[in-house]
Design a protein around this motif. Structure first.
Motif, short mmCIF file in Angstrom:
data_model
loop_
_atom_site.label_atom_id
_atom_site.label_comp_id
_atom_site.label_asym_id
_atom_site.label_seq_id
_atom_site.Cartn_x
_atom_site.Cartn_y
_atom_site.Cartn_z
N ALA A 2 0.83 -1.20 0.00
CA ALA A 2 0.00 0.00 0.00
C ALA A 2 0.86 1.24 0.00
O ALA A 2 1.91 1.27 0.64
N GLY A 3 0.45 2.25 -0.74
CA GLY A 3 1.16 3.52 -0.73
C GLY A 3 2.23 3.64 -1.80
O GLY A 3 2.69 4.73 -2.07
N VAL A 4 2.65 2.55 -2.41
CA VAL A 4 3.66 2.65 -3.46
C VAL A 4 2.95 2.91 -4.79
O VAL A 4 2.09 2.12 -5.20
N ARG A 5 3.29 4.01 -5.42
CA ARG A 5 2.63 4.34 -6.69
C ARG A 5 3.23 3.53 -7.82
O ARG A 5 4.43 3.40 -7.93
N GLN A 6 2.35 2.99 -8.63
CA GLN A 6 2.84 2.21 -9.77
C GLN A 6 2.17 2.72 -11.04
O GLN A 6 0.99 3.08 -11.00
N PRO A 7 2.92 2.74 -12.15
CA PRO A 7 2.28 3.11 -13.41
C PRO A 7 1.15 2.11 -13.71
O PRO A 7 1.28 0.93 -13.43
N LEU A 8 0.04 2.64 -14.26
CA LEU A 8 -1.14 1.80 -14.45
C LEU A 8 -0.86 0.59 -15.34
O LEU A 8 -1.29 -0.51 -15.06
N GLU A 9 -0.08 0.83 -16.43
CA GLU A 9 0.09 -0.29 -17.37
C GLU A 9 1.38 -1.04 -17.11
O GLU A 9 2.03 -1.50 -18.02
N GLN A 10 1.81 -1.14 -15.86
CA GLN A 10 3.12 -1.72 -15.64
C GLN A 10 3.27 -3.12 -16.24
O GLN A 10 4.33 -3.48 -16.73
N SER A 11 2.18 -3.86 -16.24
CA SER A 11 2.30 -5.23 -16.74
C SER A 11 2.63 -5.27 -18.23
O SER A 11 3.16 -6.26 -18.72
N VAL A 12 2.29 -4.18 -18.96
CA VAL A 12 2.58 -4.23 -20.40
C VAL A 12 3.79 -3.35 -20.79
O VAL A 12 4.17 -3.31 -21.95
N LEU A 13 4.40 -2.66 -19.82
CA LEU A 13 5.56 -1.82 -20.14
C LEU A 13 6.78 -2.69 -20.43
O LEU A 13 7.05 -3.63 -19.70
N THR A 14 7.50 -2.34 -21.49
CA THR A 14 8.68 -3.13 -21.81
C THR A 14 9.86 -2.21 -22.12
O THR A 14 9.66 -1.06 -22.49
N THR A 15 11.06 -2.72 -21.95
CA THR A 15 12.26 -2.01 -22.38
C THR A 15 12.73 -2.67 -23.66
O THR A 15 12.91 -3.88 -23.69
N PRO A 16 12.91 -1.88 -24.73
CA PRO A 16 13.39 -2.52 -25.96
C PRO A 16 14.78 -3.13 -25.73
O PRO A 16 15.55 -2.62 -24.91
N ARG A 17 15.09 -4.15 -26.48
CA ARG A 17 16.41 -4.77 -26.36
C ARG A 17 17.01 -4.95 -27.75
O ARG A 17 16.31 -5.19 -28.72
N GLY A 18 18.32 -4.84 -27.82
CA GLY A 18 18.99 -4.99 -29.10
C GLY A 18 20.09 -6.02 -29.06
O GLY A 18 20.67 -6.28 -28.00
N GLN A 19 20.34 -6.60 -30.22
CA GLN A 19 21.49 -7.50 -30.40
C GLN A 19 22.51 -6.75 -31.25
O GLN A 19 22.15 -6.14 -32.26
N THR A 20 23.77 -6.77 -30.84
CA THR A 20 24.83 -6.02 -31.51
C THR A 20 25.50 -6.86 -32.61
O THR A 20 25.85 -8.01 -32.38
N TYR A 21 25.65 -6.25 -33.78
CA TYR A 21 26.37 -6.88 -34.89
C TYR A 21 27.59 -6.04 -35.24
O TYR A 21 27.51 -4.81 -35.27
N ILE A 22 28.71 -6.67 -35.50
CA ILE A 22 29.96 -5.93 -35.73
C ILE A 22 30.67 -6.47 -36.96
O ILE A 22 30.67 -7.68 -37.22
N ILE A 23 31.25 -5.53 -37.74
CA ILE A 23 32.08 -5.90 -38.89
C ILE A 23 33.51 -5.46 -38.55
O ILE A 23 33.91 -4.33 -38.85
N PRO A 24 34.27 -6.31 -37.87
CA PRO A 24 35.55 -5.87 -37.30
C PRO A 24 36.49 -5.24 -38.31
O PRO A 24 37.16 -4.25 -38.01
N GLN A 25 36.54 -5.76 -39.54
CA GLN A 25 37.56 -5.26 -40.46
C GLN A 25 37.27 -3.84 -40.97
O GLN A 25 38.14 -3.19 -41.53
N ARG A 26 36.04 -3.32 -40.74
CA ARG A 26 35.75 -1.95 -41.18
C ARG A 26 36.15 -0.90 -40.15
O ARG A 26 36.23 0.27 -40.46
N CYS A 27 36.34 -1.31 -38.91
CA CYS A 27 36.52 -0.36 -37.80
C CYS A 27 37.85 0.38 -37.89
O CYS A 27 38.88 -0.21 -38.21
N LYS A 28 37.82 1.70 -37.63
CA LYS A 28 39.06 2.48 -37.56
C LYS A 28 39.33 2.99 -36.13
O LYS A 28 40.08 3.95 -35.93
N GLY A 29 38.66 2.37 -35.16
CA GLY A 29 39.04 2.59 -33.77
C GLY A 29 38.78 3.97 -33.19
O GLY A 29 39.45 4.38 -32.23
#
Ligand SMILES: Cc1ncc(C[n+]2csc(CCOP(=O)(O)OP(=O)(O)O)c2C)c(N)n1
Ligand code: SF4
Ligand code: SF4
Ligand code: SF4
Ligand SMILES: [Mg+2]
Lengths: 91, 298
Positions: A2-29
């Protein structure tokens, strides 16, 4: 909890996530992707590419930290890194 | 858990690049790569079919962009990108013509073309990468080099003040005027996409590190340090007085960024001719981006 405020749609809130792809030979550091990633996902490789540059790799323990902001994709001068959205985690 | 990074051979932007020409010639830490990436993304975001885009460049490191993008493109002579683009646009009004070139190309040798194309409100988008010097030829002074800055031709410091490019573009008659840095990738991409969608002479200045020609002699460090300078010293103010937009680049100076002007003026149309009927942009254009807000009157 009791007393803790929560966003109404918390059950459907999501944080986007990404997968990283790298082309090592193109990098110039230049480190733009490493230093400006808001989640500190990336670090320099211990290896060097054929031009002698340390390219970015995902730091240990940061496998799930990318929030798919796509900043690294846009800021990389060499078109050497990008991310793709993957299934988000429910909060 | 995701795998850590996945190593691949192709980038998701490769289809809009001539990727067989990569790696490009630009130095490590140069800002031209992100400037081109924002333009490539803006082309996709603009909703205008890739086939209808043309990129025209002059000479310089920035001028190389025309050769790396997988759209119809032309690498003209030094300073002549705007007249070439004007001819192209008038002879084939269906094309969406963007000039992508450097500060020296557009405002030194090509300055007069800039003046008249903006005055006429020719339907072009001009993207000017301002790296404060002539990068390609070895870091000489240019018209945007800040006061007191060191270049190979001003080893004791520049005695001239720089052109205030957004102020000039607005005074000449450009209908959209923006300035961003290559660190502000999202705002830059949106400003370019907006400029592509808007009728008339639209202008975007892009501040960009040239660590070789400008950063090193002016104690700005490498590309990463200059990008950090942009992060520290930038202020976004769409309503900033246009005459306050001069750039200094000294340690504690402020860089004012924003979408400064968005207004309407009659678009250049030769007398006795009509714009083609299918140029009704409401058909192919997405609505203007509500995030891009700027002054409507000067
Ligand atoms: C008629 C002519 N004059 C001079 C040159 C030499 N030149 C090549 S690029 C350049 C200046 C480029 O500066 P800028 O447009 O700022 O491009 P950057 O290399 O900085 O991107 C000059 C003077 C030339 N190619 N042609
Ligand atoms: S997408 Fe954003 S959070 Fe993910 S690695 Fe790139 S910069 Fe970092
Ligand atoms: S931004 Fe690109 S070139 Fe720079 S370190 Fe990262 S991957 Fe390499
Ligand atoms: S000389 Fe300057 S503008 Fe040209 S590629 Fe190198 S860093 Fe970029
Ligand atoms: Mg230049």
């Amino acid at each position: 909890m009791a007393g803790v405020r929560q966003p109404l749609e918390q059950s459907v809130l999501t944080t986007p996530r990404g997968q990283t792809y790298i082309i090592p030979q193109r990098c110039k550091g230049c480190r733009f992707c490493i230093d400006f990633c808001p989640k500190d996902v990336l670090e320099e490789s211990t290896d060097i590419n054929s031009k002698g540059y340390h390219y970015p790799v995902v730091s240990a323990g940061k496998e799930d930290a990318c929030v798919q902001c796509t900043f690294c994709t846009l800021v990389c001068p060499e078109f050497a890194i990008y991310t793709e959205e993957i299934e988000p985690e429910t909060l | 858990m995701c795998p850590r990074e996945i190593v691949v051979n192709e980038h998701k932007l490769d289809p809009i690049l001539r990727s067989d020409r990569l790696p490009h010639i630009w130095c490590p830490g140069c800002g031209l790569g992100p400037a081109m990436a924002c333009f490539a993304n803006a082309i996709q975001e603009s909703g205008i079919p890739v086939d209808e885009h043309v990129c025209v460049s002059g000479i310089g490191c920035t001028g190389r962009v025309a050769g790396y993008l997988n759209v119809d493109s032309f690498h003209t002579t030094h300073g002549r990108a705007i007249p070439f683009a004007t001819g192209l646009k008038l002879s084939n009004p269906d094309l969406h013509v963007t000039v992508f070139s450097g500060d020296g190309d557009l405002f030194a040798i090509g300055g007069n073309h800039m003046l008249h194309a903006a005055r006429r409100n020719v339907d072009l988008t001009v993207i000017c990468v301002n790296n404060f010097n002539y990068g390609m030829t070895g870091g000489q002074l240019g018209p945007t080099t800040p006061y007191a800055a060191k270049t190979t031709t001003t080893p004791y410091g520049n005695p001239d003040g720089p052109l205030n490019i957004p102020h000039l573009a607005a005074a000449l008659g450009a209908v959209f005027v923006a300035r961003w840095t290559v660190l502000h990738v999202r705002q830059l991409q949106k400003a370019i996409a907006f400029a592509l969608q808007k009728k008339g002479f639209t202008f975007v200045e892009v501040l960009s590190p040239c660590p070789i020609g400008f950063g090193r002699p002016n104690d700005l460090g490498d590309g990463l340090e200059e990008m950090s300078f942009y992060r520290r010293q930038s202020v976004v103010d769409d309503q900033a007085p246009l005459d306050s937009l001069e750039i200094d680049m000294s340690k504690d100076s402020t860089l004012v960024l924003g979408n400064f002007v968005d207004r309407e003026r009659p678009v250049y149309q030769p007398m006795g001719t009509e714009p083609p009927a299918h140029r009704d942009r409401s058909v192919i254009y997405q609505p203007a981006d509500p995030e891009v807000k700027a002054r409507e009157a000067l």
